[in-house]
Design a protein around this motif. Structure first.
Motif, mmCIF file in Angstrom:
data_model
loop_
_atom_site.group_PDB
_atom_site.id
_atom_site.type_symbol
_atom_site.label_atom_id
_atom_site.label_comp_id
_atom_site.label_asym_id
_atom_site.label_seq_id
_atom_site.Cartn_x
_atom_site.Cartn_y
_atom_site.Cartn_z
ATOM 1 N N ASN A 334 1.005 -1.326 0.141
ATOM 2 C CA ASN A 334 0.103 -0.178 0.191
ATOM 3 C C ASN A 334 0.963 1.163 -0.048
ATOM 4 O OD1 ASN A 334 -2.398 1.777 0.071
ATOM 5 N ND2 ASN A 334 -2.354 1.464 2.563
ATOM 6 N N CYS A 335 1.823 1.320 -1.114
ATOM 7 C CA CYS A 335 2.823 2.368 -0.957
ATOM 8 C C CYS A 335 2.740 3.070 -2.462
ATOM 9 C CB CYS A 335 4.209 1.797 -0.556
ATOM 10 S SG CYS A 335 4.482 1.624 1.155
ATOM 11 N N ILE A 336 3.263 4.156 -2.577
ATOM 12 C CA ILE A 336 3.688 4.843 -3.727
ATOM 13 C C ILE A 336 5.204 5.305 -3.628
ATOM 14 C CG2 ILE A 336 3.116 6.759 -5.371
ATOM 15 C CD1 ILE A 336 0.394 7.191 -3.731
ATOM 16 N N ALA A 337 5.883 4.632 -4.564
ATOM 17 C CA ALA A 337 7.330 4.863 -4.685
ATOM 18 C C ALA A 337 7.622 5.401 -6.002
ATOM 19 C CB ALA A 337 8.206 3.528 -4.213
ATOM 20 N N HIS A 338 8.535 6.345 -5.998
ATOM 21 C CA HIS A 338 9.351 6.862 -7.275
ATOM 22 C C HIS A 338 10.388 7.668 -7.249
ATOM 23 C CE1 HIS A 338 7.408 11.001 -6.417
ATOM 24 N NE2 HIS A 338 6.555 10.404 -5.502
ATOM 25 N N GLY A 339 11.031 7.899 -8.244
ATOM 26 C CA GLY A 339 12.418 8.877 -8.212
ATOM 27 C C GLY A 339 13.574 8.186 -7.936
ATOM 28 N N SER A 340 13.809 7.096 -8.164
ATOM 29 C CA SER A 340 15.079 6.753 -8.058
ATOM 30 C C SER A 340 15.837 6.262 -9.405
ATOM 31 C CB SER A 340 15.039 5.157 -7.222
ATOM 32 O OG SER A 340 14.880 5.357 -5.842
ATOM 33 N N THR A 341 16.693 6.837 -9.653
ATOM 34 C CA THR A 341 17.152 6.757 -11.096
ATOM 35 C C THR A 341 17.823 5.480 -11.749
ATOM 36 O OG1 THR A 341 19.463 7.885 -10.587
ATOM 37 C CG2 THR A 341 17.677 9.269 -11.286
ATOM 38 N N THR A 342 18.359 4.529 -10.691
ATOM 39 C CA THR A 342 18.771 3.350 -11.046
ATOM 40 C C THR A 342 17.853 2.099 -10.964
ATOM 41 O OG1 THR A 342 20.910 4.292 -10.478
ATOM 42 C CG2 THR A 342 20.916 2.014 -10.835
ATOM 43 N N ALA A 343 17.218 1.659 -9.815
ATOM 44 C CA ALA A 343 16.489 0.627 -9.585
ATOM 45 C C ALA A 343 15.694 0.832 -8.402
ATOM 46 C CB ALA A 343 17.489 -0.713 -9.286
ATOM 47 N N PHE A 344 14.801 -0.094 -8.393
ATOM 48 C CA PHE A 344 13.834 -0.013 -7.209
ATOM 49 C C PHE A 344 14.477 -1.069 -6.233
ATOM 50 C CE2 PHE A 344 10.523 -2.665 -4.998
ATOM 51 C CZ PHE A 344 9.518 -1.590 -4.627
ATOM 52 N N LEU A 345 15.094 -2.049 -6.436
ATOM 53 C CA LEU A 345 15.538 -2.940 -5.525
ATOM 54 C C LEU A 345 16.838 -3.375 -6.391
ATOM 55 C CD1 LEU A 345 15.950 -4.639 -2.902
ATOM 56 C CD2 LEU A 345 14.552 -6.174 -4.149
ATOM 57 N N ARG A 346 18.271 -3.334 -5.647
ATOM 58 C CA ARG A 346 19.478 -3.969 -5.814
ATOM 59 C C ARG A 346 19.704 -4.934 -4.930
ATOM 60 N NH1 ARG A 346 25.415 -1.037 -7.270
ATOM 61 N NH2 ARG A 346 26.218 -2.982 -8.006
ATOM 62 N N GLY A 347 20.179 -6.119 -5.238
ATOM 63 C CA GLY A 347 20.493 -7.251 -4.571
ATOM 64 C C GLY A 347 21.569 -7.988 -5.022
ATOM 65 N N ASP A 348 22.593 -7.445 -5.906
ATOM 66 C CA ASP A 348 23.587 -8.043 -6.484
ATOM 67 C C ASP A 348 24.930 -7.725 -6.076
ATOM 68 O OD1 ASP A 348 23.929 -5.505 -7.476
ATOM 69 O OD2 ASP A 348 24.342 -6.013 -9.296
ATOM 70 N N ARG A 349 25.015 -7.048 -4.761
ATOM 71 C CA ARG A 349 26.373 -6.838 -4.384
ATOM 72 C C ARG A 349 27.136 -7.855 -3.686
ATOM 73 N NH1 ARG A 349 27.270 -1.123 -4.266
ATOM 74 N NH2 ARG A 349 25.517 -0.042 -4.413
ATOM 75 N N GLY A 350 26.797 -9.011 -3.528
ATOM 76 C CA GLY A 350 27.747 -10.171 -2.921
ATOM 77 C C GLY A 350 28.740 -10.529 -3.949
#
Length: 548
Positions: A334-350
């Protein structure tokens, strides 16, 4: 000898009498010449509609040349211990309406021929159970309009609607009065309800039922702390213990720096449950280290002021982003999310595949837009490559003006489970680019990727190209798209070819074009559109918020 003959004769006489008696009883019981039996109607048939039912039957055998009348009783039990309504008919049929019987109530009917001057009344013939289905003016209850102690109920605007009766699973029913303005507006907000309670709601026009629906209020939230606009949200996040629930009263909050949720799982939730009155201007939420998890609920998140790169970012630690970690679940509801220029979720840093692990990622009843720098970003919306995850579920949500692809999990590894991606009842528009795969790129990894009851349209975004819709060649992969609608999906805006769906199984899909472009922000389905009944359950496809 004479005595023996007399005894034998007596026995034969007794036996004859017994046979005659048995024959007489059988005739009385089974012979079809009893007047009340031959005079009995037969073969009852019932046709029901919303507010009426028609009963017909076959006339008795002895009805030829006679003028007959019938008595018809209606009861809510098959033994007819209580008669709810009685009618008479001089034909072999009778009609009843909601003026006579209640809707959505199970009834039985029994019919007998009334006695004539020369014939006794017949025995009853009983019907099977039936009910009037009732008119349904209630519209589907919106998830984001169900609160802990209240709900907004919507219905087709109709004059003379006068009340809603609310019946909780436990406790007494209450009647909510509708004003003339309520009836014409087609909605009523009701407060004072009990949290975590299932309710049935019945809509009335006078004494006639005009709709029935059910809903369950949200479980009451126990807040660890409640903040007001001007309070330090960043400090509250830092100070929060594992399991803490931070409540935000309506207003605007600012997180000018990255917010680190370090080795703990917390919840940030609006107290109103309304993302349009509670806003957080954010830079980035970083989930740091083993145990880190986050639930966000009922809030608008705006990353433009903070020049946000990512909305959610998984890191091993601030000192070493790549250090291994097992995260707790992520939930955006139940959210509104906007305005990140790269990604909604980044999980590849391992540092290596499977260094990062998480069980579940959920996005429900949310709107996500303007993520991914016009499709030219190198990062997918859900950039999960190298991350071992069990489930990614996106439901009842809208994604638009995002890119360059939806999900990536392409680094090959042998995980504990095959990751599952489910997109249901969602609307996705204006996405894809940078030569990526618009929907999913699993490469040689096995994956379960399912899209159902959804709408996706308009690739690629301006000035970019799309490689294809899907890449998933791993052994054991299952790819399914069903009960969905897609249109204007191409590799390029000009001179491109239509996207195909690799080896995906396609079932009950449509390619109905709508007037949407890549710049569309209102995805309301046209009135009368076949898409409003195209889902696997006969309801609308896409995010339900766009159906009324």
């Amino acid at each position: 000898m004479k005595k023996y003959i007399n005894q034998l004769s007596l026995r034969l006489i007794i036996l004859s009498v017994m046979i005659m008696a048995i024959s007489s009883c059988k005739k009385t019981e089974d012979a079809p010449d009893e007047p009340a039996r031959i005079f009995k109607p037969s073969d009852v048939k019932i046709t029901t509609a919303e507010v009426s039912a028609k009963l017909t039957w076959t006339a008795p055998l002895l009805s030829t040349g006679k003028i007959l009348k019938y008595n018809i009783d209606f009861s809510t039990d098959s033994l007819f211990s209580t008669i709810k309504y009685t009618a008479t008919s001089d034909t072999t049929g009778v009609s009843v309406t909601e003026d006579n019987l209640g809707v959505r109530i199970r009834y039985y009917a029994r019919i007998k021929a009334i006695a004539t001057e020369t014939q006794p009344e017949s025995k009853y013939i009983r019907s099977s159970a039936f009910q009037l289905s009732g008119i349904q003016l209630f519209l589907a209850v919106r998830d984001n309009e169900v609160k802990e102690n209240g709900v907004t109920l919507r219905f087709t605007p109709t004059t003379d609607l006068n009340s809603i009766v609310l019946t909780p699973a436990t406790g007494a029913a209450t009647t909510v009065t509708l004003s003339a303005a309520d009836a014409l507006s087609g909605s009523k907000t009701i407060t004072g309800l009990v949290g975590g309670m299932k309710y049935s709601a019945e809509l009335f026009q006078g004494t006639k039922s005009k709709g029935l629906t059910t809903f369950t209020t949200l479980t009451a939230t126990t807040y660890t702390t409640r903040l007001n606009p001007g309070d330090d949200l960043a400090a509250a996040i830092t100070a929060a213990a594992n399991g803490a629930v931070i409540g935000l009263n309506p207003g605007t909050y600012t997180l000018i720096a990255t917010s680190f949720i370090t080795q703990k799982a917390i919840t940030i939730k609006s107290t109103s449950g309304n993302p349009t009155d509670t806003k957080v201007n954010y830079k980035e939420f970083d989930l740091e280290g083993t145990g880190a998890g986050l639930t966000l609920s009922g809030i608008e998140f705006d990353g433009t002021a903070g020049a946000s790169l990512y909305f959610l970012n998984l890191i091993g630690s601030q000192a070493n982003n790549a250090s291994a970690a097992t995260f707790t679940n992520i939930v955006v509801d139940n959210c509104i999310a906007h305005g990140s220029t790269t990604a909604f979720l980044r999980g590849d840093r391992g540092a290596a595949a499977r260094d990062f692990k998480i069980s579940g990622i959920t996005v429900n009843n949310s709107i996500v837009y303007d993520m991914g720098a016009n499709g030219s970003s190198a990062y997918y919306m859900f950039h999960l490559t190298k991350l071992q995850f069990n489930t990614l579920n996106v439901s009842k949500s809208t994604f638009y003006n995002n890119g360059p692809g939806l999900v990536i999990a392409s680094t090959t590894y042998a995980g504990d489970v095959i990751p599952s991606v489910l997109i249901s009842y969602s609307t996705i528009n204006g996405f894809g680019g940078n030569a990526k795969y618009a929907l999913v790129d699993a490469n040689a990894n096995p994956i379960s990727f399912v899209v159902q009851n959804s709408i996706f349209a308009n690739t690629p975004k301006s000035g970019t190209v799309v490689a294809s819709a899907i890449r998933a060649t791993g052994a054991g992969s299952t790819l399914t798209i069903s009960n969905s609608n897609y249109f204007n999906l191409n590799t390029a805006l000009t001179g491109g070819t239509a996207l195909t769906f690799a080896t995906a199984t396609l079932t009950s899909n449509q390619t109905t074009g709508l007037t949407w472009t890549a710049a569309t922000t209102d995805f309301t389905l046209p009135v009368g559109s076949a898409l409003r009944t195209a889902s696997s359950t006969g309801t609308a496809i896409g995010d339900p918020r766009w159906t009324y």
